[in-house]
Design an enzyme around this catalytic site. Structure first.
Site, short mmCIF file in Angstrom:
data_model
loop_
_atom_site.label_atom_id
_atom_site.label_comp_id
_atom_site.label_asym_id
_atom_site.label_seq_id
_atom_site.Cartn_x
_atom_site.Cartn_y
_atom_site.Cartn_z
N ASN A 1 8.50 -33.95 -12.11
CA ASN A 1 7.94 -35.00 -11.16
C ASN A 1 6.48 -35.32 -11.64
O ASN A 1 5.80 -34.45 -11.47
CB ASN A 1 7.99 -34.48 -9.84
CG ASN A 1 7.12 -35.11 -8.78
OD1 ASN A 1 7.82 -36.35 -8.33
ND2 ASN A 1 5.92 -34.72 -8.32
N GLU A 2 6.27 -36.48 -11.95
CA GLU A 2 5.03 -37.02 -12.13
C GLU A 2 3.97 -36.38 -13.14
O GLU A 2 2.78 -36.50 -13.41
CB GLU A 2 3.93 -37.03 -10.80
CG GLU A 2 4.63 -37.92 -9.57
CD GLU A 2 3.50 -38.07 -8.58
OE1 GLU A 2 2.76 -37.11 -8.50
OE2 GLU A 2 4.02 -38.94 -7.65
N ASP A 3 4.64 -35.45 -14.31
CA ASP A 3 3.76 -35.01 -15.24
C ASP A 3 3.22 -36.04 -16.25
O ASP A 3 2.28 -35.95 -16.46
CB ASP A 3 4.66 -34.10 -16.00
CG ASP A 3 4.65 -32.88 -15.06
OD1 ASP A 3 4.50 -32.68 -13.90
OD2 ASP A 3 5.41 -31.85 -15.48
N SER B 1 9.81 -38.34 -13.57
CA SER B 1 9.83 -39.63 -12.51
C SER B 1 8.46 -39.45 -11.93
O SER B 1 7.92 -38.64 -11.43
CB SER B 1 10.93 -39.07 -11.21
OG SER B 1 10.71 -39.87 -10.26
N HIS C 1 6.57 -44.58 -8.62
CA HIS C 1 6.02 -43.97 -7.45
C HIS C 1 4.97 -44.71 -6.97
O HIS C 1 3.80 -44.93 -7.62
CB HIS C 1 5.37 -42.46 -7.77
CG HIS C 1 6.60 -41.54 -8.09
ND1 HIS C 1 6.45 -40.10 -8.37
CD2 HIS C 1 7.94 -41.82 -8.35
CE1 HIS C 1 7.46 -39.61 -8.69
NE2 HIS C 1 8.35 -40.48 -8.56
#
Length: 882
Positions: free
Chosen positions: A446-448, A489, A507
């Site tokens: 997530n969002e790395d 993501s 996102h």
């Protein structure tokens, strides 16, 4: 030869470590040397198993509830301490020479050394792994002592920072990047199992496949350990949900038994197996695979898995026609050959204290999502791999699962030992989850990637090895049919562009956060799949009162210290101020502020859902394949983005989302025709120096079925400032499984008269006080398929009139159900029903309603039990009895 036996070790004692390990192992107590301002915590019986130290301390009356007041700050010492658990278990030797003994630790949080009778047998450092230890039977006694020594993960993290250097971590909000949550949990958060066996089923691989013609097949593979030469035969049985045998077969083991064996490959006639479908598309048909290993009539071991037959594809194909963003590719899910719009939400752990989440609570949460017309839940990479009951329940309810691997918002290392630990973690969890028909996607993090791009100052990204080599190879190797894998993501676009709306998922945090754009711009801020976005709100007053327990009355204010203690959204003060001041009147009253934040969340998120679902067109024009709001739930009582709070109390946004994700939905966008360009939202009327010239209404509908549908579109226009109203109807046709544009018309208004204010423009509008209601009606019986009401904006300028709300209450089909009918004389915005007084929460079939004159709405209240109903709405935000 012996039958496998498994015993869960449930009797434990716990204490804070206050002596050397050598003393502990010899049962010699030493003086307290921790320096804590608490009495020595001697051995105490665990009150709850599995066990977590905060929960044990609360049960023993040694700490206050960290969720109340400022108590979180008083329990920070727990994360600095070390903790001990001990258990005793008996052991009776088996006469069989092939007898094996294994201890399985299904969840240790997190750094733990394990001892049996004084000998260290395990050092664990990954809470996402199951740790299995083979014991030597000859070294076990009739009574054995098991010690678990939990070290401080906080202290370890700080030591690692010193050793390897500090790395960037995002979204920690008020927290230390090395530690994450402000409550540093510790303990045996999943069962410890003692097994004895001669042959053990290490894993069972059920490959349930569905081909393009929807014909099904099943292959069953097994991996074993132990004395495999003892195996005589295997028995594989497939049963339906009524426990009837669908297929059964005995397979001889033969001479040379291998550790991994393919047992059966069955094909089925098309009508022999019923497919598993996501909710809204068909039934959730589930089957049970039973594997038994036998020798001379003795059962050596058994294993059962519940499966479903379905195919899943992540479709990323080129779009031939551009939308507002360009062409690019789709990002959508196809189940059993049907392309489906995914509407759902992001899941975080439902409690900071994982051991308190019961199976019933999991079911209640997931049923809430299913009943809210959601068909996908995304397990965020900053949480946990949930227990089996979570995925079992998703299988039963038809909720598809987007499963992140547990990496979020940071720069992770990739040294050899860490990568090896991650690989083991991934392999174990993929094997555990792969048989669930609900699993639709594994995602690397997530969002790395996004964090890396935003910061722009991180030179190395070592974890790319994990996301682009280790994890995809694990998923590809261990799933069959292969479950789709997405490396992160959000991810998509050219290079690592995670914000490209034409590729991959996005996102969208440029409304709450980022550029802090008005939420009325959500329709311009979408993408091919919006996997995160959101707007926070305060929970209901009942939840706020819980954490305000014994607080001074001055804390009952939206900007009090205690309200701030229970909000962890970064820069929430200024972000709330911008969005609230744009749209609503400023208030000093807490209950009014609560209502306004909830209405803002409902309006913002609702507008996003309807705008992005509008982009789900015919094949070739499926521009947005899904929307997942941040977030489903809360892990404690707090002001947050959750659509239902910690106590499962739905906010208005929950009901708004449900209406936008219903099988049939209708939507309206009002675009105001302005006198001159400005930076206000397109939907805002202008007041003051000049006034707008008019407004255009764009009306569309969604048919979520797989069959075309005809309907009657009824439009009802009502002026708040006069008695003028207008109705018109249109026959419309809705193709299957898509959104369809229905109408684009000027917004009508009352005729001009001499009482109208002078504006300096002859063509000034009279529609700025007109409410527009749209209903889709069944042309045969007049039944309402969908509703939507559009109000002029901003709400702070709307002259609210008394709607003349009337209710009637009657008994339902059972004693627990009450029928509530609502009618109004003038439009009412966001009518929220609640119950007067204390007691169990009421479950409402619908709530937060926009009501129009002449359109009686009926809802069902479960658990009202004779209590009076109260209501709040825009203009009367404080709930009052009806």
């Amino acid at each position: 030869m012996s039958t496998a036996r498994r015993v869960v070790l449930e009797t434990w004692a716990w204490k804070q470590r206050n002596s050397t390990i050598e003393h502990v192992l010899n049962e010699i107590e030493a003086p307290d040397v921790t320096g804590m301002e608490l009495p020595t915590i001697g051995w105490r019986a665990a009150q709850k198993y599995p066990s977590e130290v905060h929960v044990e301390l609360m049960s023993s009356g040694m700490i206050p509830d960290p969720y109340v007041g400022f108590n979180e700050h008083t329990v920070q010492w727990i994360g600095h301490a070390e903790w001990l658990y001990k258990s005793t278990f008996t052991y009776e030797p088996d006469s069989a020479e092939s007898h094996k003994v294994m201890l399985e630790f299904q969840g240790l949080d997190t750094l733990c050394d394990v001892y049996i009778n004084g000998d260290k047998i395990l050092s664990a450092d990954n809470m996402f792994q199951t740790h299995c230890v083979e014991l030597i039977p000859s070294r076990l006694q009739s009574s054995n002592t098991l010690f678990l020594h939990f070290k401080s993960a906080l202290q370890y993290a700080k030591a690692q920072e010193t050793l390897r250097g500090r790395v960037r971590a995002g979204s920690t909000n008020l927290g230390d990047p090395s530690r994450g949550l402000e409550l540093m949990t510790c303990g045996i958060y999943r069962p410890v199992v003692l097994s004895t066996y001669s042959v053990h089923i290490d894993n069972m691989f059920t490959k349930a496949s569905v081909n393009g013609n929807l014909a099904c097949a099943l292959e069953v593979d097994v991996g074993m350990k132990g004395q495999l030469n003892e195996i005589e035969k295997y028995r594989v049985v497939l049963k339906d949900s009524r426990n009837n045998n669908v297929r059964a077969e005995d397979i001889s083991a033969g001479g040379d038994v291998k550790q991994n064996v393919t047992l059966v490959y069955w094909t089925f006639d098309k009508d022999e197996i019923k497919l598993w479908w996501p909710v809204g598309y068909g039934d959730q048909c589930l089957y049970t695979v039973e594997l038994t290993i036998l020798s001379k009539g003795v059962i050596l071991d058994t294993k059962t898995l519940r499966i479903g037959f379905r195919s899943v594809k992540l479709v990323q194909e080129a779009l031939q026609e551009p939308d507002q963003y360009g062409t690019g590719t789709t990002f959508l899910f196809e189940i059993n050959g049907v392309r489906m719009f995914m509407g759902g939400s992001n899941w975080i752990p439902a409690d900071n204290f994982l051991t308190t989440i019961t199976p019933d609570r999991y079911r209640a949460w997931l049923t809430l999502l299913r009943d809210g017309n959601q068909n996908m839940v995304r397990l965020w990479g900053g949480g946990i791999y949930e227990p089996d009951v979570f995925y079992d329940t998703c299988d039963e309810l038809g909720l598809l699962v987007w499963q992140d691997f547990q990496f979020a918002c940071g720069v992770y290392p990739a040294h050899d030992s860490f990568v090896a630990s991650v690989r083991k973690e991934a392999e174990q969890n993929v094997k555990r989850l792969r048989h669930h028909p609900a699993i639709a996607l594994f995602c690397g993090n997530n969002e790395d990637y996004q964090m890396l791009l935003q910061w722009g100052d991180v030179k190395d990204f070592p974890a790319i090895k994990i996301y682009e080599e280790v994890l995809p190879s694990v998923v590809e190797t261990l799933t069959d049919p292969v479950i789709p894998y997405h490396r992160g993501s959000p991810y998509g676009g050219k290079g690592w562009d995670t914000a490209d709306p034409t590729v991959g998922d996005v996102h969208q945090w440029n409304v709450w956060g980022g550029k802090e754009l008005p939420y009325q711009d959500y329709d311009k801020l979408g993408g091919r799949f919006v996997s995160e976005f959101g707007m926070p709100s305060m929970p209901c007053m009942k939840t706020i009162t819980y954490w305000m327990k014994d607080a001074d009355s001055k804390e009952f204010h939206a900007q009090s210290k205690l309200m701030a203690q229970h909000c962890r959204a970064g820069s929430f003060e200024r972000r709330f101020a911008i969005a609230m001041n744009d749209n609503f009147k400023v208030t000093e009253d807490l209950e009014t502020a609560v209502f306004n934040t909830q209405l803002m969340q409902s309006e913002a998120v609702g507008f996003a859902y309807q705008s992005w679902r509008r982009n789900w067109g015919a094949q070739g024009k499926q521009y947005t394949g899904g929307v997942l709001v941040w977030q489903s739930n809360d892990c404690w009582p707090v002001t947050s983005w959750a659509i239902a709070d910690y106590f499962l109390r739905p906010k208005p946004v929950y009901f708004t989302i449900a209406r936008h994700l219903a099988t049939f939905a209708v939507g309206i966008t009002r675009t105001v025709i302005k006198n001159r360009p400005n930076d206000r939202p397109r939907q805002f009327y202008e007041f003051g120096a000049f006034q707008s010239r008019g407004a255009t209404l764009d009306i569309w509908a969604v048919n979520g079925t797989l069959s075309p549908r005809s309907a009657t579109l009824e439009l009802h226009f009502v002026d708040l400032c006069s008695s003028w109203s207008h109705r018109e109807t249109h026959a419309v046709h809705m193709p299957p499984n898509q959104a369809t544009e229905l109408l684009s018309i000027p917004c009508p208004g009352p005729p001009k008269n001499n009482e109208a204010p002078l504006t300096g423009y002859e063509d000034w509008t009279t529609s700025s006080s007109v409410i527009v209601g749209a209903r889709l009606l069944d042309p045969n019986d007049g039944g309402v398929l969908a509703r939507f009401v559009d109000w002029p904006q901003p709400y702070r300028f709307v002259d609210i009139v008394d709607p003349g709300l009337k209710t009637s209450v009657s008994s339902g089909r059972d004693a627990n159900t009450t029928i509530v009918s609502l009618e109004v004389e003038k439009p009412a915005k966001c009518v929220v029903l609640s119950v007067v007084g204390d007691g169990e929460d009421v479950k409402w079939s619908d709530n937060a309603l926009d009501l129009m004159p002449g359109d009686k709405q009926v809802i069902y209240a479960h658990g009202l039990l004779g209590r009076n109903i109260q209501a709040s709405y825009l203009g009367k935000e404080k709930a009052r009895p009806l």
